[in-house]
Design a protein around this motif. Structure first.
Motif, PDB file in Angstrom:
ATOM      1  N   ASP A 147       0.809  -1.215   0.000  1.00 36.01           N
ATOM      2  CA  ASP A 147       0.000   0.000   0.000  1.00 36.01           C
ATOM      3  C   ASP A 147       0.842   1.265   0.000  1.00 36.01           C
ATOM      4  N   ASP A 148       1.990   1.222   0.658  1.00 35.55           N
ATOM      5  CA  ASP A 148       2.789   2.435   0.789  1.00 35.55           C
ATOM      6  C   ASP A 148       3.932   2.519  -0.223  1.00 35.55           C
ATOM      7  N   LEU A 149       3.920   1.697  -1.271  1.00 26.65           N
ATOM      8  CA  LEU A 149       5.005   1.710  -2.242  1.00 26.65           C
ATOM      9  C   LEU A 149       5.112   3.072  -2.940  1.00 26.65           C
ATOM     10  N   ALA A 150       3.978   3.626  -3.328  1.00 26.26           N
ATOM     11  CA  ALA A 150       4.003   4.931  -3.997  1.00 26.26           C
ATOM     12  C   ALA A 150       4.579   6.001  -3.061  1.00 26.26           C
ATOM     13  N   GLN A 151       4.177   5.954  -1.794  1.00 24.14           N
ATOM     14  CA  GLN A 151       4.700   6.919  -0.822  1.00 24.14           C
ATOM     15  C   GLN A 151       6.208   6.737  -0.621  1.00 24.14           C
ATOM     16  N   ARG A 152       6.653   5.485  -0.610  1.00 21.43           N
ATOM     17  CA  ARG A 152       8.085   5.213  -0.460  1.00 21.43           C
ATOM     18  C   ARG A 152       8.866   5.786  -1.642  1.00 21.43           C
ATOM     19  N   LEU A 153       8.332   5.623  -2.844  1.00 22.63           N
ATOM     20  CA  LEU A 153       9.000   6.146  -4.027  1.00 22.63           C
ATOM     21  C   LEU A 153       9.061   7.675  -3.985  1.00 22.63           C
ATOM     22  N   ILE A 154       7.993   8.318  -3.519  1.00 20.86           N
ATOM     23  CA  ILE A 154       7.982   9.776  -3.401  1.00 20.86           C
ATOM     24  C   ILE A 154       9.013  10.228  -2.376  1.00 20.86           C
ATOM     25  N   ARG A 155       9.081   9.518  -1.219  1.00 21.77           N
ATOM     26  CA  ARG A 155      10.066   9.884  -0.193  1.00 21.77           C
ATOM     27  C   ARG A 155      11.488   9.701  -0.725  1.00 21.77           C
ATOM     28  N   LEU A 156      11.716   8.618  -1.470  1.00 25.16           N
ATOM     29  CA  LEU A 156      13.046   8.387  -2.018  1.00 25.16           C
ATOM     30  C   LEU A 156      13.411   9.472  -3.038  1.00 25.16           C
ATOM     31  N   GLU A 157      12.449   9.842  -3.865  1.00 28.06           N
ATOM     32  CA  GLU A 157      12.697  10.901  -4.845  1.00 28.06           C
ATOM     33  C   GLU A 157      13.049  12.206  -4.129  1.00 28.06           C
ATOM     34  N   SER A 162      17.210  16.094  -2.305  1.00 25.47           N
ATOM     35  CA  SER A 162      17.957  16.692  -1.197  1.00 25.47           C
ATOM     36  C   SER A 162      19.429  16.339  -1.301  1.00 25.47           C
ATOM     37  N   ALA A 163      19.707  15.111  -1.730  1.00 24.06           N
ATOM     38  CA  ALA A 163      21.099  14.679  -1.874  1.00 24.06           C
ATOM     39  C   ALA A 163      21.810  15.519  -2.915  1.00 24.06           C
ATOM     40  N   GLU A 164      21.133  15.810  -4.010  1.00 23.83           N
ATOM     41  CA  GLU A 164      21.751  16.632  -5.050  1.00 23.83           C
ATOM     42  C   GLU A 164      22.104  18.008  -4.504  1.00 23.83           C
ATOM     43  N   VAL A 165      21.190  18.597  -3.730  1.00 23.86           N
ATOM     44  CA  VAL A 165      21.453  19.902  -3.125  1.00 23.86           C
ATOM     45  C   VAL A 165      22.633  19.788  -2.155  1.00 23.86           C
ATOM     46  N   PHE A 166      22.638  18.718  -1.366  1.00 28.87           N
ATOM     47  CA  PHE A 166      23.715  18.490  -0.399  1.00 28.87           C
ATOM     48  C   PHE A 166      25.064  18.386  -1.104  1.00 28.87           C
TER      49      PHE A 166
END
Length: 192
Positions: A147-157, A162-166
């Motif tokens: 159920d939370d796969l889409a949410q996980r993908l959004i959080r990872l994105e 954030s990593a790119e900015v870092f």
């Protein structure tokens, strides 16, 4: 070309890495001088997993050198990397700011790697479930996705953004450190 850095001094041990880009298989000799006196020597031949990721050979170019107990700081030390064929250079000694930056970067990298591992596990799980329910194009009902796969993908994105900015910030900080170091060196040598 010789390169390297002294990363830390703690518990009477000097640690860092030294590498000869012109002879990647060579294990560079590291000499520690206090004033004009040689106080310790070692070889940069210890395996360190982060070195290959940074393009430092096969990773076996770290050193750990025990110093005499009367040496309690890096003040007055000169650390020299020496190649039998390609001369020698003085290794820079990391500042507190550089060590702090390294610690932050390593902490972030571990969290980022953990997130990628979790995503890979989730994707492998979904792939296995799909394979278990028939080949593509069959009329078998598709398995339920988490159920939370889409949410996980959004959080990872979001984490990746954030990593790119870092990384951009780290790159800019490193550029500033190099510029400041060059300015200090020029002032020290009386160039400006």
């Amino acid at each position: 070309m010789l390169t390297g850095r002294v990363d830390n001094f703690a518990n009477s041990h000097l640690t860092g890495w030294a590498y000869n880009k012109e002879a990647p298989g060579e294990h560079v000799i590291v000499r520690v001088n206090f004033g004009t006196q040689i106080v310790a020597t070692g070889v940069a031949n210890i395996l360190r997993p982060d070195l290959p990721k940074s393009g430092i050979g096969a990773g076996d170019h770290a050193f750990r050198i025990e110093l005499p107990s009367n040496i309690t700081s890096v003040n007055g030390l000169m650390v020299i990397a020496q190649s039998q064929k390609h001369g020698e250079i003085a290794l820079p000694i990391a500042t507190n700011d550089e060590r702090t930056l390294d610690a932050l970067f390593n902490s972030f990298t571990k969290r980022y790697d953990s997130a990628l591992i979790l995503l890979k596990q989730d994707m492998d799980d979904v792939k296995t479930r799909m394979e278990d329910h028939g080949s593509p194009g069959s009329h078998v009902e598709t398995p339920d996705l988490p159920d939370d796969l889409a949410q996980r993908l959004i959080r990872l994105e979001n984490r990746m953004e954030s990593a790119e900015v870092f990384f951009v910030r780290i790159d800019e900080m490193m550029r500033q450190l190099v510029v400041e170091k060059k300015k200090r060196r020029k002032r020290f040598l009386g160039i400006f």
